[in-house]
Design a protein around this motif. Structure first.
Motif, PDB file in Angstrom:
ATOM      1  N   THR B  81       0.729  -1.283  -0.016  1.00 16.70           N
ATOM      2  CA  THR B  81      -0.193  -0.113  -0.051  1.00 16.70           C
ATOM      3  C   THR B  81       0.974   1.090   0.114  1.00 16.70           C
ATOM      4  O   THR B  81       0.616   2.136  -0.916  1.00 16.70           O
ATOM      5  CB  THR B  81      -1.102  -0.068   1.155  1.00 16.70           C
ATOM      6  N   ARG B  87      -6.749  -0.921  -2.195  1.00 13.94           N
ATOM      7  CA  ARG B  87      -7.782  -1.933  -2.740  1.00 13.94           C
ATOM      8  C   ARG B  87      -9.058  -1.484  -1.962  1.00 13.94           C
ATOM      9  O   ARG B  87      -9.061  -1.045  -0.695  1.00 13.94           O
ATOM     10  CB  ARG B  87      -7.324  -3.071  -2.741  1.00 13.94           C
ATOM     11  N   PHE B  89     -12.522  -4.071  -0.638  1.00 11.02           N
ATOM     12  CA  PHE B  89     -12.873  -5.477  -0.582  1.00 11.02           C
ATOM     13  C   PHE B  89     -14.346  -5.846  -1.239  1.00 11.02           C
ATOM     14  O   PHE B  89     -15.058  -4.698  -1.406  1.00 11.02           O
ATOM     15  CB  PHE B  89     -12.832  -5.651   0.979  1.00 11.02           C
ATOM     16  N   ALA B 170      -9.590   4.212   0.309  1.00  4.19           N
ATOM     17  CA  ALA B 170      -8.536   3.808  -0.452  1.00  4.19           C
ATOM     18  C   ALA B 170      -7.773   4.955  -1.150  1.00  4.19           C
ATOM     19  O   ALA B 170      -6.462   5.038  -1.423  1.00  4.19           O
ATOM     20  CB  ALA B 170      -8.972   2.877  -1.657  1.00  4.19           C
TER      21      ALA B 170
END
Lengths: 338, 264
Positions: B81, B87, B89, B170
């Motif tokens: 990251t 990302r 989920f 994110a």
């Protein structure tokens, strides 16, 4: 669009929401009232004033009990970082309390150090023991973690009971009372004020930590480790920081506990001690600073207030605690509402 | 057009198996910088496993995964990251009992430094950093269009808005590449149109490349510049949406599945 179990997915996602805690009118109002910065500051100033004026009203006996309650505030706020914030169940918290007390005891008695010089060493020792307990247990969850921390607490206590340097079973006695700019801190009232300062410091530190990057990271890791990692949070570092922070609170309590009593023995740091601190945290409401403070006072003052009941007092106190947990399973202090 | 563009994310020969079952079979694959790409395939094809390999949650047995030339393989998820991949989920993973803003602030963690001591002492540098975290997080919420819900508890938001919180969170990690795992799942037609617009704006206005896993073929065809098709752990096709639509191998893979009709 063809069906992709969208309705089911949506329902599933909504089911994940926890049922909101039942509101308790009085405390919820109190909480809202506390939520406003101006009233919060006012209330804090009021409490501090009461604490300062206390010894002029209290008897010697009550002053000693209050000193103990303030010690518990420090310890409970420390355990709250580990259990309440980071969600790491710790059944051996008294070990950190012991590390602080014994480091100061040994350095001042066996090596003739000045009390104040022993403090940084005790804090470093506590931080190292935080890493020692934290390191190997990072992969463990709840019940396994509880067993390992329980073991750690017992190892520290048994070591203290069997080592010569810690005075074995009889412990250390004759720990010198500290001097500060020519003032010897020795009477019950003196120590009461020392613990007032420590407790206020612990509360301020806890509030500041809660409202910080690291404080939020503890909550992220507690709620969802994977999501936290996916957000770039180093799970290992964050958990270790929680253990070390908690250990330092415990050690500060221990250092001043040792000089207050002038004597320490392994039995001061028993499993029972760890459980009492944990009980106060759970009772008040894990992770909630005002709740934890309240819990600390209840655990210390409760049995004292019931002293008139004689032998029955611990039974009545235990039933009282059970009832509180039955009706307020997430602690006395309410959770965050919208 | 694809050959000339430099690949931002590159997977070569990635093989992943669990207890003898091959999940990813020598997968090679790339995402160009500043592009919008999709990964499709029947259920169980290994799409989410591929995401988990990229983000460091799974450890492939062999192969190589690079971002801008730097090897990602064997790095911990938080390091990945930090290097620039964020990302979301498949199932919502918001932090419960925390506000929308606090959720998004999580993304800023890896871009900031202050520790416990500077927090307890309230050092000026820590205070400044806190203000910056808040500002950056509010900007991300504003970008996805839910700034007015910043102070609500995240899990009490409408489902579509919770998905946007995840995207904002994110984005707060300041990624070069954003991986969206079924971002349209559970959204209604109106919300899907907004999502398409949001995905395009993420690329156009923030310069972030987007890779999505999605079952909604209408959305995939509309938004993607490149599509890769995974079936039984193997990459069976790669190309522009019109090429994928006409590829017999893709149609075969989807045969007997609901998606086939959609695709044709």
């Amino acid at each position: 669009m063809l069906p992709f179990k969208t309705a089911a997915r949506r329902a599933e996602a909504q089911d994940n929401d926890p049922a909101p805690a039942r509101p308790l009118a009085g405390i919820t109002q109190l909480q809202q009232w506390f939520g406003r910065p101006a009233t919060f500051r006012g209330a804090m100033a009021g409490i501090v004033l009461l604490l300062i004026l206390g010894p002029f009203v209290f008897s010697q006996y009550i002053t000693v009990i209050m000193t103990n309650a303030l010690l518990y505030v420090v310890l409970c706020l420390g355990l709250n970082v580990v259990v309440g914030k980071a969600g790491l169940l710790d059944l051996g918290y008294a070990a950190f309390f012991a590390v602080g007390a014994y480091t100061t005891g040994i350095l001042t008695l066996q090596f003739g150090w000045n009390f104040w010089a022993s403090i940084p060493v005790a804090l470093v020792a506590a931080a190292i023991s935080g890493v020692i307990i934290g390191g190997p247990t990072l992969r463990l969850r709840s019940d396994y973690l509880a067993i390992v921390t329980l073991g750690f607490g017992e190892i520290v206590r048994f070591s203290a009971r069997n080592l010569e340097i810690t005075g074995a079973a009889s412990g250390l006695s004759g720990i010198q009372q500290p001097r500060l700019f020519g003032w010897t801190i020795d009477s019950a009232v003196d120590f009461y004020y020392v613990f007032v300062v420590l407790a206020i410091g612990a509360v301020i530190a806890s509030i500041r930590l809660s409202d910080s990057r690291i404080g939020r990271a503890w909550l992220y890791v507690r709620h969802d480790e994977d999501a936290a990692e996916a957000m770039g949070i180093n799970r290992v570092a964050v958990k270790l920081a929680a253990y070390v922070t908690g250990a330092i609170y415990g050690a500060i309590g221990g250092i001043f506990f040792a000089v207050n009593l002038g004597a320490i023995s392994p039995e001061s740091f028993s499993f029972e001690q760890s459980v009492l601190i944990l009980m106060a945290v759970i009772l008040g409401g894990m992770g909630k600073i005002p709740g934890v403070i309240l819990g600390a006072f209840i655990i210390v003052l409760g049995p004292e207030l019931l002293r008139d009941l004689g032998e029955l007092r611990l039974l009545v106190f235990a039933i009282g605690l059970l009832l509180i947990m039955l009706f307020r399973p997430s602690g006395i202090w309410p959770g965050r509402t919208q | 057009m694809s050959g000339a563009q430099k690949m931002l994310l590159n997977l070569s020969d990635v093989r992943l198996s669990f207890a003898g079952n091959t999940v990813l079979d020598h997968v090679s694959f790339g995402v160009a910088g500043g592009s919008i790409a999709s990964l499709i395939g029947p259920n169980g094809a290994g799409k989410t496993s591929l995401f988990n390999c990229i983000t460091g949650f799974y450890r492939p047995q062999s192969g190589s995964i690079t971002l801008g030339g730097e090897e990602l393989l064997r790095r911990k998820p938080h390091r990945v990251t930090q290097m620039g991949i964020a990302r979301t989920f498949q199932n919502l993973r918001l932090f419960r009992e925390m506000s929308v803003l606090e959720n998004v602030m999580a993304g800023q963690h890896c871009r900031t430094r202050a520790g416990a001591i500077s927090a307890v002492l309230r050092l000026p540098s820590q205070q400044r950093e806190e203000r910056e975290i808040r500002k950056a997080s509010e900007e991300c919420l504003d970008f996805v269009g839910i700034l007015d819900e910043a102070d609500r508890i995240a899990t009490t938001l409408a489902y579509g808005h919770q998905r946007r919180v995840e995207i904002a969170r994110a984005l707060a990690t300041q990624p070069k590449l954003l991986l969206l795992d079924e971002p349209a799942a559970g959204l209604n037609a109106g919300e899907k149109a907004t999502l398409i617009d949001l995905i395009r704006r993420i690329r156009d206005e923030r310069g972030v490349a987007v890779l999505l896993i999605e079952h909604d073929m209408g959305l995939v065809m509309k938004v993607s510049e490149r599509i890769s098709v995974l079936d039984h752990g193997a990459m069976i096709s790669e190309g522009r949406p019109d090429e994928i639509r006409a590829d017999p191998k893709v149609i075969e893979a989807y045969l007997g599945q609901d998606e086939a009709e959609e695709l044709l």
